[in-house]
Design an enzyme around this catalytic site. Sequence first.
Site, PDB file in Angstrom:
ATOM      1  N   ASP A 217       5.918   2.554   0.448  1.00  0.00           N
ATOM      2  CA  ASP A 217       5.560   3.463  -0.221  1.00  0.00           C
ATOM      3  C   ASP A 217       4.990   4.804   0.435  1.00  0.00           C
ATOM      4  OD1 ASP A 217       3.202   2.315   0.133  1.00  0.00           O
ATOM      5  OD2 ASP A 217       2.598   2.148  -1.998  1.00  0.00           O
ATOM      6  N   ASP A 295      -6.491  -6.362   4.580  1.00  0.00           N
ATOM      7  CA  ASP A 295      -7.095  -4.967   4.907  1.00  0.00           C
ATOM      8  C   ASP A 295      -8.690  -5.092   4.859  1.00  0.00           C
ATOM      9  OD1 ASP A 295      -6.446  -5.068   2.287  1.00  0.00           O
ATOM     10  OD2 ASP A 295      -6.229  -2.880   2.600  1.00  0.00           O
TER      11      ASP A 295
HETATM   12  C1  UD1 Z   1      -2.988  -2.368  -1.013  1.00  0.00           C
HETATM   13  C2  UD1 Z   1      -3.203  -1.363   0.301  1.00  0.00           C
HETATM   14  C3  UD1 Z   1      -2.286  -1.804   1.248  1.00  0.00           C
HETATM   15  C4  UD1 Z   1      -2.558  -3.244   1.761  1.00  0.00           C
HETATM   16  C5  UD1 Z   1      -2.647  -4.212   0.455  1.00  0.00           C
HETATM   17  C6  UD1 Z   1      -3.071  -5.568   0.871  1.00  0.00           C
HETATM   18  C7  UD1 Z   1      -3.640   0.995  -0.156  1.00  0.00           C
HETATM   19  C8  UD1 Z   1      -3.086   2.293  -0.653  1.00  0.00           C
HETATM   20  N1  UD1 Z   1      -2.798  -0.045  -0.245  1.00  0.00           N
HETATM   21  O1  UD1 Z   1      -1.772  -2.417  -1.643  1.00  0.00           O
HETATM   22  O2  UD1 Z   1      -2.132  -1.087   2.391  1.00  0.00           O
HETATM   23  O3  UD1 Z   1      -1.353  -3.828   2.639  1.00  0.00           O
HETATM   24  O4  UD1 Z   1      -3.568  -3.625  -0.541  1.00  0.00           O
HETATM   25  O5  UD1 Z   1      -4.447  -5.706   0.830  1.00  0.00           O
HETATM   26  O6  UD1 Z   1      -4.718   1.022   0.105  1.00  0.00           O
HETATM   27  N2  UD1 Z   1       4.252  -6.507  -0.704  1.00  0.00           N
HETATM   28  C9  UD1 Z   1       4.789  -7.643   0.158  1.00  0.00           C
HETATM   29  N3  UD1 Z   1       4.737  -8.770  -0.652  1.00  0.00           N
HETATM   30  C10 UD1 Z   1       4.571  -8.685  -2.106  1.00  0.00           C
HETATM   31  C11 UD1 Z   1       4.168  -7.519  -2.612  1.00  0.00           C
HETATM   32  C12 UD1 Z   1       3.979  -6.440  -1.860  1.00  0.00           C
HETATM   33  O7  UD1 Z   1       5.108  -7.641   1.133  1.00  0.00           O
HETATM   34  O8  UD1 Z   1       4.604  -9.762  -2.908  1.00  0.00           O
HETATM   35  C13 UD1 Z   1       4.266  -5.329   0.435  1.00  0.00           C
HETATM   36  C14 UD1 Z   1       4.790  -3.975  -0.083  1.00  0.00           C
HETATM   37  O9  UD1 Z   1       6.287  -4.063   0.096  1.00  0.00           O
HETATM   38  C15 UD1 Z   1       4.124  -3.045   0.649  1.00  0.00           C
HETATM   39  C16 UD1 Z   1       2.565  -3.602   0.757  1.00  0.00           C
HETATM   40  O10 UD1 Z   1       2.732  -5.127   0.669  1.00  0.00           O
HETATM   41  O11 UD1 Z   1       4.492  -2.625   1.748  1.00  0.00           O
HETATM   42  C17 UD1 Z   1       1.582  -3.248  -0.238  1.00  0.00           C
HETATM   43  O12 UD1 Z   1       2.065  -3.248  -1.522  1.00  0.00           O
HETATM   44  P1  UD1 Z   1       1.730  -2.532  -2.715  1.00  0.00           P
HETATM   45  O13 UD1 Z   1       2.417  -2.838  -3.870  1.00  0.00           O
HETATM   46  O14 UD1 Z   1       2.057  -1.146  -2.349  1.00  0.00           O
HETATM   47  O15 UD1 Z   1       0.041  -2.501  -2.928  1.00  0.00           O
HETATM   48  P2  UD1 Z   1      -1.251  -1.489  -2.625  1.00  0.00           P
HETATM   49  O16 UD1 Z   1      -1.871  -1.700  -3.991  1.00  0.00           O
HETATM   50  O17 UD1 Z   1      -0.791  -0.244  -2.435  1.00  0.00           O
HETATM   51 MN    MN Z   2       1.013   0.871  -1.587  1.00  0.00          MN
END
Ligand code: UD1
Ligand code: MN
Length: 449
Positions: A217, A295
């Site tokens: 994203d 993180d």
């Molecule tokens: C938030 C953080 C993100 C961090 C995550 C983990 C912000 C804006 N975002 O995620 O940087 O990595 O917390 O603590 O601070 N994903 C998977 N598997 C899943 C679900 C998601 O690999 O089952 C991937 C997504 O494709 C994406 C990333 O994890 O690349 C973060 O997912 P997202 O849904 O964007 O969560 P955030 O709330 O933004």
């Molecule tokens: Mn995100």
Amino acid sequence: MIKKFRKRHVVPYMFIAVFLLLLYIFLRQDRKADFEARCGDVWMCRLIKGLEDRIAELQGRLDSLKGSRKDVGANQQQIQEDLNKRPVNPRFGEPRAPEAGGAAESVDVVGLTLPILLMACDRKEVSKALDSLLQYNPDLRRFPIIVSQDCGHEPTAKIIAKYTNVRHIKHVNNTAIVPQKKGQNVGYYKISRHYRWALTQVFDVYNYEAVIIVEDDLEVSPDFFEYFLATYPLLKDDPTLFCVSAWNDNGKSNFIDLNQPEMLYRTDFFPGLGWMLTKSTFKQLQPKWPAAYWDDWVREPGQMGQGAKSCIRPEISRTSTFGKKGVSNGQFFNEHLKFINHATTDVHFTQLDLSYLFKNNFDSFMDYRLNSVPVISLRDLKNRITKENEVKVIYKNNKEFQSHAKAVGIMSDLKSGIPRTAYRGVVTFVYMGIRVYFVPAKPWAGYQA
Ligand code: UD1
Ligand code: MN
């Protein structure tokens, strides 16, 4: 007498007549006809022809000289424009003198391959993230893109598969996840598991030296790639650096100096959201990689040592997120993240002297800077009762930092006792056109969780 005259003069007259006739024929020849053909072997004609050729040759040379003089002029103008464009950094250092060498030259980046790891799951807008990366990627051999997909979501897999110039790898692990604490979001466990797997692929399977990590994203700036290329030597050479990040946590347009797109800082707070990690640092993290909240875990003392290790971050973010719907709820996005725009600039970071970012240099610059900046109260800042264009406001503890932060509108949360963007406790941002430093009261005992 007439007869006499005829006899005596007819021959020369005939010669004259024939000569005039020949001259007439000669002059009537088509002007475009080959000069050589008309001229035959007459030496005078050859001489004229030779002179004409020489004149043409000299004219040609003159034209080409005029042309190259124009080129030199254009080049000089271009060089001058480039020099003018090279931002002078009034706070921390100068542009690198061309012959002096700089941070970017201390480690060889010429043959460096810096892969981009894009973390994906089920977000179809992954194409938006990929398009942005591909738009500004100067060389896919130098910055190859690896999309690591979790979640086994077929529609998203199909979208990624259309990008034949990126490497698409899939994480498959169907082991059920049981959160350690009740009410915890399983998503954060899945993300952390995926991160460990994908980073292991990058470093242990593909054997890269460093990686730039992005999520599905994020969109990037035109100078995103050059930023990481230029800062790689710092990350490699400075053992107190944990990462380079493209993100400014206080990067909303009203808190940044838009006139300083080249400005970079050190921060003790891990920003994530487009960041570079070296293999050697990953090797320290790998055996203890957490089950969830990777993180926030990075921000804990066990990893970044509460100020022992820092990251580089820009004044203006080089990434922005459009991920309103995600694992965390959209509130944080609506109130904060969506206001942080990525820079549209194209700063030539590799041409800048970034050595001011090495710990010793940066600490001296900061000390020097902060010593010369006057202290004002938060109230005076809020009412803008100051003529200064740089001020510092002191805070006594975390609680006071938070109330200061809320008063001006910057991020007020702390992780492991570290405010967002803080470096040695100092948080800097722009407020109503004034450069502000929130500075911890002396003596400072370090970050307190
Ligand atoms: C938030 C953080 C993100 C961090 C995550 C983990 C912000 C804006 N975002 O995620 O940087 O990595 O917390 O603590 O601070 N994903 C998977 N598997 C899943 C679900 C998601 O690999 O089952 C991937 C997504 O494709 C994406 C990333 O994890 O690349 C973060 O997912 P997202 O849904 O964007 O969560 P955030 O709330 O933004
Ligand atoms: Mn995100």
